[in-house]
Every structure is written in structure tokens, then in C-alpha cells.
Design a protein around this motif. Structure first.
Motif, short mmCIF file in Angstrom:
data_model
loop_
_atom_site.label_atom_id
_atom_site.label_comp_id
_atom_site.label_asym_id
_atom_site.label_seq_id
_atom_site.Cartn_x
_atom_site.Cartn_y
_atom_site.Cartn_z
N ILE A 56 -26.73 20.78 -3.94
CA ILE A 56 -26.34 22.18 -4.17
C ILE A 56 -26.88 22.66 -5.51
O ILE A 56 -27.38 23.79 -5.64
CB ILE A 56 -24.81 22.31 -4.11
CG1 ILE A 56 -24.33 22.12 -2.66
CG2 ILE A 56 -24.36 23.66 -4.65
CD1 ILE A 56 -22.84 21.95 -2.53
N ALA A 57 -26.79 21.80 -6.54
CA ALA A 57 -27.27 22.19 -7.87
C ALA A 57 -28.78 22.43 -7.86
O ALA A 57 -29.28 23.41 -8.43
CB ALA A 57 -26.92 21.11 -8.89
N VAL A 58 -29.53 21.55 -7.20
CA VAL A 58 -30.98 21.74 -7.10
C VAL A 58 -31.30 23.03 -6.35
O VAL A 58 -32.19 23.80 -6.74
CB VAL A 58 -31.63 20.53 -6.40
CG1 VAL A 58 -33.09 20.81 -6.06
CG2 VAL A 58 -31.54 19.29 -7.29
N ALA A 59 -30.59 23.28 -5.25
CA ALA A 59 -30.83 24.49 -4.46
C ALA A 59 -30.60 25.75 -5.28
O ALA A 59 -31.39 26.70 -5.21
CB ALA A 59 -29.93 24.49 -3.22
N GLU A 60 -29.54 25.75 -6.06
CA GLU A 60 -29.22 26.93 -6.87
C GLU A 60 -30.22 27.14 -8.00
O GLU A 60 -30.73 28.24 -8.21
CB GLU A 60 -27.81 26.80 -7.45
CG GLU A 60 -26.70 26.91 -6.42
CD GLU A 60 -25.33 26.77 -7.07
OE1 GLU A 60 -25.28 26.49 -8.28
OE2 GLU A 60 -24.32 26.95 -6.37
#
Length: 320
Positions: A157-161
């Protein structure tokens, strides 16, 4: 937190920046379209049951590649006869629903979708991959404890954001997700600092240290793959490497060295095509060496979907 730019210029950095920019544009467009649909239909979001979907070869582009521009898509490769799959599958489904639209789970039956199984280079099941902004990355293979899967999902999720601007999809009855900044791993920061200094060896060791304690760390995987590529080509003599490749088209080591140069030089399709041709020309250990290195290059580039899918399809045709 995304991997830092590498100290050496080349396609690894430029492709990542270009892909991230395009993915952010697609994500913004997807959110606008979703908002427009919601405004016209008073839509409050998808139902929680719609966060877990069965995907086939016919629906893969629509349900995985296109959706990955608005939400990270986790892929669960499974089969009815696979006992570990029966343990992992329900856990993935439950965790996906608990993330309330931050992740979408796509379940692929490998027996009914052999082409996808081959294109992803799956070695065994259960196997879990992710697609963000059209880019594929392996997560883990085999059953895993809930705590470890949650860590992987949090990193995803952090990478996607942060790298792609992808924040997920609204879910009926769910409160908006709170914005948060994941804590900085000191070992990961040490790797980034080493890259900034041009110390590729130090960066590689730092990322390996992170992965030894956290095998599912996506950022460390991406950064390690890129740093290792840069170190392989750092002292290469381009003319000598290309002459050796031209003189020995069936020598996997010569072709691998040339493919690395192709990739760093910006010739992504050439790098992929060279190794697909090498797999076609060779047998046994030589073929396996070329195949595995090609899969590594897919991870290094974090390639835009059309090039990766095309190369994987070409590889599957050669192998099967």
C-alpha cells in the motif's frame, strides 16, 4: 517510500520515473471516472464481497491490469488439489476485506489458466504476486502467517501511494482510510545512503540485511535488484561485451552480460528479446540460467505492462 534514484544514469531510473508518472496519470483518471460514476448513480463504493474476484485469462486485462491503476491488485495463484492453497486462500480473502478497499484480491486457478501461470513464471503454488499501475512484482510463495502477510500488504500500500499515487477504491460502509507515513527502516535508509554515495556494494549488503529479516519487503526487493544490475555493468567494457555476444549467440553468460547493458542503455525490448532468443537456442542448465536472468530483469525494470506481458508471452511460447 520508493527506492531512491540510482547513482548511475540509465534506463533503471528513467523507466521507473516514466512508469510512475504514467501510473499516477492513470490513477487520477480512474479516480475521476469513478467519482463521475458515483455522482451520477449515488454510488457509495463497491460491496466488501467485490474486493475478492475470480480472474481468468479472458478477464485479466480488465480485472487486473486496468484495476491496478486505482488499487493494488494482489494475485493468488491456487488450485483445487493444493492443500496449502486451501489454508492461505481464506486468510488472504479475510485480510483483503479488512483493508477496506486499499487492496483488491484476484484469485487465479492455475489449472484453468495455464498461460497466466506461465507468463508470471510461477514456480509452485500457492504463489502471491502484486500488480500496481500495470507493473508486476512477486510477493511470496507458500503459506505464510497472518502477521507477515499484513506487513507485506502494508508495504504494498505504501509503495502504491508514494510511487504511483494509487490510494485504493471506496467500499460501502467503510470510513475513509487515514493518511499515514510508514516508519523508516534504518537498514533500508542505510542502503539508500550508500546508493547516494555510489557505494553499490554497501547498498546491496544493506538491502540484503533488510530482506534477511523481512523477506517480503517490496522496496528492498526493488532496490536490491536495481543495485545488483548497476554493479554488474559498472566496470563492463561495452565493446568487448557486445563483441562476445555477437561471436557466441548461444553462450548464456555472453548474452546475459549484453542484456544487462541493453537494459541500462534504455533498450528494454532488446534486453528481453535477447534472452528469449537465448532460451530458444539453449538447453539444460544454459537455458535455465538465461530464463532465470530474464525473470530477474523483469523485476529490475518494474516494467510497463505491455513490455513485460509481451516478453513473458514470448518466453512461454519458447518454453512450451
Amino acid at each position: 517510500m520508493q527506492p531512491r534514484n540510482m547513482s548511475m544514469s540509465g534506463v533503471v531510473d528513467l523507466a521507473a520515473v516514466k512508469a510512475a508518472g504514467e501510473a499516477k496519470q492513470k490513477a487520477e483518471q480512474a479516480r475521476r471516472e469513478q467519482a463521475a460514476r458515483g455522482a451520477g448513480q449515488n454510488d457509495q463504493g463497491v460491496a466488501p464481497s467485490q474486493l475478492v474476484i475470480d480472474v481468468t485469462e479472458a478477464t485479466f486485462e480488465r480485472d487486473v491490469l486496468e484495476r491496478s491503476n486505482e488499487v493494488p491488485v494482489v494475485i493468488d495463484f491456487w488450485a483445487e488439489w493444493c492443500e496449502p492453497c486451501k489454508q492461505l486462500g481464506p486468510l488472504l480473502e479475510r485480510l483483503t476485506e479488512s483493508y477496506a478497499g486499499r487492496i483488491l484480491l484476484a484469485k487465479i486457478d492455475v489449472d484453468a489458466n495455464q498461460l497466466l501461470f506461465q507468463q508470471f513464471g510461477v514456480q509452485g503454488i500457492p504463489a502471491v504476486f502484486a500488480v500496481i499501475g500495470g507493473q508486476m512484482m512477486p510477493l511470496f510463495q507458500g503459506a505464510a502467517p497472518e502477521a507477515q502477510i499484513r506487513e507485506v500488504f502494508d508495504q504494498l500500500i505504501a509503495v502504491a501511494e508514494q510511487r504511483f499515487g494509487i490510494t485504493g477504491i471506496p467500499v460501502e460502509g467503510a470510513a475513509p482510510a487515514a493518511e499515514h507515513e510508514p516508519p523508516i527502516d534504518p537498514a533500508l535508509a542505510a542502503g539508500h545512503d550508500a546508493l547516494d554515495r555510489g557505494d553499490l556494494g554497501g547498498a546491496i549488503q544493506a538491502y540484503k540485511n533488510v530482506l534477511s529479516g523481512d523477506p517480503g519487503n517490496i522496496e528492498a526487493k526493488l532496490a536490491l535488484a536495481q543495485a545488483e544490475l548497476l554493479r554488474r555493468v559498472q566496470d563492463a567494457d561495452p565493446q568487448a561485451v557486445r563483441k562476445a555476444a555477437a561471436d557466441s549467440p548461444a553462450d548464456p553468460e555472453a548474452q546475459i552480460a549484453a542484456a544487462d547493458l541493453d537494459l541500462v542503455g534504455g533498450h528494454v525490448e532488446d534486453a528481453f528479446g535477447r534472452l528469449v532468443d537465448t532460451v530458444k537456442r539453449t538447453v539444460g542448465e544454459d537455458r535455465e540460467r538465461a530464463r532465470l536472468h530474464l525473470l530477474e530483469l523483469f523485476d529490475v525494470v518494474g516494467a510497463e505492462e505491455p513490455r513485460v506481458v509481451s516478453a513473458r508471452a514470448a518466453l512461454a511460447r519458447v518454453l512450451f
